[in-house]
Scaffold this active site. Structure first.
Site, PDB file in Angstrom:
ATOM      1  N   HIS A 132      52.007 -26.344   2.086  1.00 22.02           N
ATOM      2  CA  HIS A 132      51.631 -25.128   1.591  1.00 22.02           C
ATOM      3  C   HIS A 132      50.544 -24.996   1.804  1.00 22.02           C
ATOM      4  O   HIS A 132      49.639 -24.452   2.505  1.00 22.02           O
ATOM      5  CB  HIS A 132      52.090 -25.894  -0.247  1.00 22.02           C
ATOM      6  N   ASP A 183      49.280 -22.824  -0.248  1.00 21.95           N
ATOM      7  CA  ASP A 183      48.335 -21.817  -1.592  1.00 21.95           C
ATOM      8  C   ASP A 183      47.035 -23.080  -1.689  1.00 21.95           C
ATOM      9  O   ASP A 183      47.515 -24.295  -1.307  1.00 21.95           O
ATOM     10  CB  ASP A 183      49.075 -22.126  -2.597  1.00 21.95           C
ATOM     11  N   ASP A 203      43.729 -29.229   2.315  1.00 16.88           N
ATOM     12  CA  ASP A 203      44.500 -28.804   1.847  1.00 16.88           C
ATOM     13  C   ASP A 203      44.959 -27.760   1.280  1.00 16.88           C
ATOM     14  O   ASP A 203      44.622 -26.659   0.867  1.00 16.88           O
ATOM     15  CB  ASP A 203      43.431 -29.295   0.543  1.00 16.88           C
ATOM     16  N   GLU A 219      52.467 -24.896  -4.878  1.00 15.88           N
ATOM     17  CA  GLU A 219      51.932 -26.733  -5.095  1.00 15.88           C
ATOM     18  C   GLU A 219      51.149 -26.598  -5.756  1.00 15.88           C
ATOM     19  O   GLU A 219      51.517 -27.554  -6.708  1.00 15.88           O
ATOM     20  CB  GLU A 219      52.132 -26.511  -3.342  1.00 15.88           C
ATOM     21  N   ARG A 258      48.639 -39.751 -14.296  1.00 20.23           N
ATOM     22  CA  ARG A 258      49.332 -39.762 -13.334  1.00 20.23           C
ATOM     23  C   ARG A 258      50.555 -40.904 -13.404  1.00 20.23           C
ATOM     24  O   ARG A 258      49.620 -41.690 -13.869  1.00 20.23           O
ATOM     25  CB  ARG A 258      47.833 -40.169 -12.043  1.00 20.23           C
ATOM     26  N   SER A 305      49.659 -36.455  -6.209  1.00 19.02           N
ATOM     27  CA  SER A 305      51.763 -36.132  -6.495  1.00 19.02           C
ATOM     28  C   SER A 305      51.648 -35.078  -5.175  1.00 19.02           C
ATOM     29  O   SER A 305      51.313 -34.384  -5.279  1.00 19.02           O
ATOM     30  CB  SER A 305      51.243 -35.873  -8.030  1.00 19.02           C
TER      31      SER A 305
END
Lengths: 473, 473
Positions: free
Chosen positions: B100, B102, B133, B167, B343, B417
């Site tokens: 991803h 973003d 990330d 994401e 979660r 996740s």
């Protein structure tokens, strides 16, 4: 008669007064915000210039505290206090007028219908941050002086001015400044402050009591920085969960304070005081309608007035350090600070309130059993104030209101705090009176703050009439 | 040998890879923030250009959901999904790589030591939002392809790419897009995702499980606008006090979830699963030190791993609508929204979680007896994922890691996740593996996010070795 020509001239110049208020509202003198602090300085300069043009002898007194240390350790300069003197005739009475030039934070995004720092007139209302709190009333006094000078009418009293720029932060440095400059306060006969509101929307009032304020911060810290809730959720003790819990222990559903022994500090209600509440014209349904709630903490108007005026109240204002934006962020905030305050009343003393709050929160926290670090920080409280409305000075206010509005005002108290009221009373030893200009729905500190055009204009006339009444005492 | 020359070339071009990462970090592709949404589009275009220059055939697929409606009613365009194809040789295996483009919100004021959108190299670490990330891993793949092409080494497999830009908001539209374009996924033999982290700082791992996420908002509204706590404190039921109380009812001090029946949904722990935890190299004290806490919710490393990987956890992220700035504001917020998420783990199903959370919060709220309005909003949950690490595909990962790092990796699960993992597994029917590039202390979603230079460089070598291993399966 002098008053009538002044009143007529005030009406005639309405557009000019509104333009002047617009100019002052456009100065973003938001004292609680670091980024706007310089605008507070600018607002003070702007006002000094206006006062000087009216022949008021001005002095900018450097703030005795110098700078303020913010919670992140940075320092900010504190604005000066603006003193003004109009007339020093020993044969005249001397009035001291206090006002503040700073405002609460405001942003269009907070839910304003218009840009908060642009004064917008709509349906007879002047919308803008500071319109009613407290730029409108401050300009009201100056506009009256300009009007009288324009008409060649002699000022029947001396007037001194104290205008500050840190009221919305707790008047940092003002008490110290006034203590140091007691010479300026000597010879003052009465003090008048216009920084509060009518009880309703129609009937003027004079205010003789204010609640004090004890602000607090609870800081809870755990991990050394914000964490990903996926990676760490379940393994650590989350500061935000602790803080919500701790804040939830302070009040019950009905807004009663759960802090032990708070109630014991409150002055007992006398029969005489109880009777004052029955006479007051207070529209409970109008009050509900204005705030948009169906249910208050009591359905008895007298009880509601007492809860506002003579009982303490605790509000949680917000949390610093957690995610507060729109949208969603799956973060575990590492350090969160809850801000709350207690409005305090006679006979509560801030130092004692601080102590019992710190003790209570510390004890409750111990029961939580969390390994996170908790700090409860009293942020400096201010006493409540209670004046004596039987004094002749208050009667001067009554006569002024009768002249402008044709009605007998109610004597009211306020739930809010203007700590300097007490300072002036103590330092001058003279009567302090609160003479509000704005209406109950002016929404100071909130979105869409406004001042009605009629309140602005008639407020000036009331100030003028009051000046003449003061001369007669 | 092909691998050795690739590894040497990757080392040689280190400065180039870092410059490229810096360029991508400078694009503020913060998907959860309305004001930065256009930067997500820009980041996708930037990546497409880079891919095209490597001969990857790109397609920007319009987001099937079109626009997103924000909580204030405004709409925002959703970015396209970027598909890429490198090679269509029917005699080769086909790998699908997901990543991803973003990132999470970030601001220097949040407590970063450096400007988050400027990549800063310090002590062998590359600090910047998105470094680990997930921009670093995404570029890692592309850098390997560039290296192989530069050396004239034939790509032994076909590679397909799916790169998205939502994401951090829950991958809006991605599932729908992949459903609609099943043709693109046909022929895929393995799926590899590098969007998570090692368990520690030294030893690489392969990840076969993820928790899901069930996000919620609790909205409490009372008066029709924010009120002055002086004027109104004590008379109304304050939404903030209600919200703190309600949020405090969700967990206990030890981070256990108090929502009834949540625990009944969790898969029972088998003896076989219990044994896997004993083999894992997990440094509990290092973990504590990294997050800066002295006490976790358990002192048993196995228990902590289980709490991260196979037990649900609830975090309160923050409150929208209250005062969240520095300083103090004596406001009664009129409408406050608490954001929290759970979660979730096997065998929890988001729809069932939503139901029991809504039921629990509604029931608890009824007991509060507040006249304010409460809404509990499930914001769309995603299932947990559990892969099978005995498959040959995972062994290809093991061999790649052995080649680069000389150690046998641990098989781990993650607390976070990546919902699309499950989507890929379901739509391709093939093995999905998570092959992390970054280390446990990379601080994704937090202040001072970083990627170690060694992890970036060795991660590329690992991708290269893995590509060759895939060709052999």
């Amino acid at each position: 008669m002098a008053y009538d020509s002044i009143a007529a001239q005030i009406d005639k110049c309405k557009a000019k007064w509104i333009d002047r208020l617009a100019e002052s509202v456009a100065i973003r003198s938001v004292s609680p915000s670091a980024e706007h602090r310089q605008e507070v300085f600018r607002m003070i300069d702007w006002t000094e210039k206006l006062m000087t043009s009216l022949g008021i002898v001005c002095q900018k007194i450097e703030n005795p505290l110098g700078t303020e240390t913010m919670s992140d350790g940075t320092t900010l300069p504190l604005p000066p206090i603006l003193f003004g003197t109009l007339g020093t005739d020993k044969n005249k009475r001397t009035l001291l007028v206090y006002g503040h030039l700073d405002v609460q934070p405001a942003a269009f995004e907070d839910g304003w219908n218009t840009e908060p720092f642009q004064l917008i007139e709509k349906d007879g209302k002047l919308f803008g941050r500071g319109s009613t709190d407290d730029k409108g009333p401050v300009l009201g006094w100056l506009n009256v002086i300009e009007t009288m000078q324009g008409l060649g009418i002699d000022m029947p009293i001396n007037i001194k001015f104290v205008f500050e720029g840190m009221e919305e932060c707790g008047s940092d440095g003002l008490d110290e400044c006034l203590e140091q400059r007691k010479d300026f306060l000597s010879g003052v006969d009465f003090v008048c402050i216009s920084d509060n509101y009518w009880l309703g929307k129609q009937k003027p009032c004079i205010t003789y009591g204010l609640r004090g304020l004890s602000p607090f911060a609870i800081e809870i810290s755990g991990p050394n920085q914000d964490l990903h809730s996926g990676v760490y959720g379940g393994t650590i003790h989350e500061p935000m969960n602790d803080l919500c819990w701790l804040l939830s222990q302070l009040t019950d559903t009905k807004a009663n304070i759960l802090i032990k022994n708070i109630d014991k500090m409150v002055a007992k209600l006398t029969e005489e005081e109880r009777n004052t509440y029955t006479k007051i014209d207070f529209d409970l349904n109008g009050f509900k309608k204005d705030v948009g709630v169906e249910k208050l903490t009591s359905e008895d108007p007298k009880q509601i007035l007492m809860r506002r005026w003579r009982e303490p109240a605790l509000s949680i204002h917000g949390i610093e350090g957690a995610f507060s934006g729109k949208g969603f962020k799956t973060v575990i905030p590492s350090k969160v600070t809850g801000k709350f305050s207690i409005r305090i009343v006679p006979d509560m003393v801030p130092e004692e309130v601080d102590k019992i709050v710190v003790d209570f929160v510390s004890e409750v926290w111990k029961g939580r059993g969390s390994p996170n670090k908790m700090k409860i920080l009293p942020l400096g409280g201010t006493l409540a104030w209670l004046g004596d409305f039987k004094q002749p000075h208050f009667q001067a206010g009554v006569k002024a209101i009768k002249k402008v509005y044709g009605v007998e005002p109610d004597f009211t108290r306020e739930g809010g705090s203007i700590p300097v009221t007490l300072t002036f009373q103590n330092l001058t030893g003279k009567s302090v009176m609160l003479l509000p200009m704005g209406a109950s729905d002016d929404m100071a500190h909130s979105q869409n703050e406004k001042l009605n055009v009629t309140n602005y204009v008639n407020g000036m006339k009331m100030f003028a009439a009051y000046i003449f009444e003061c001369a007669k005492i």
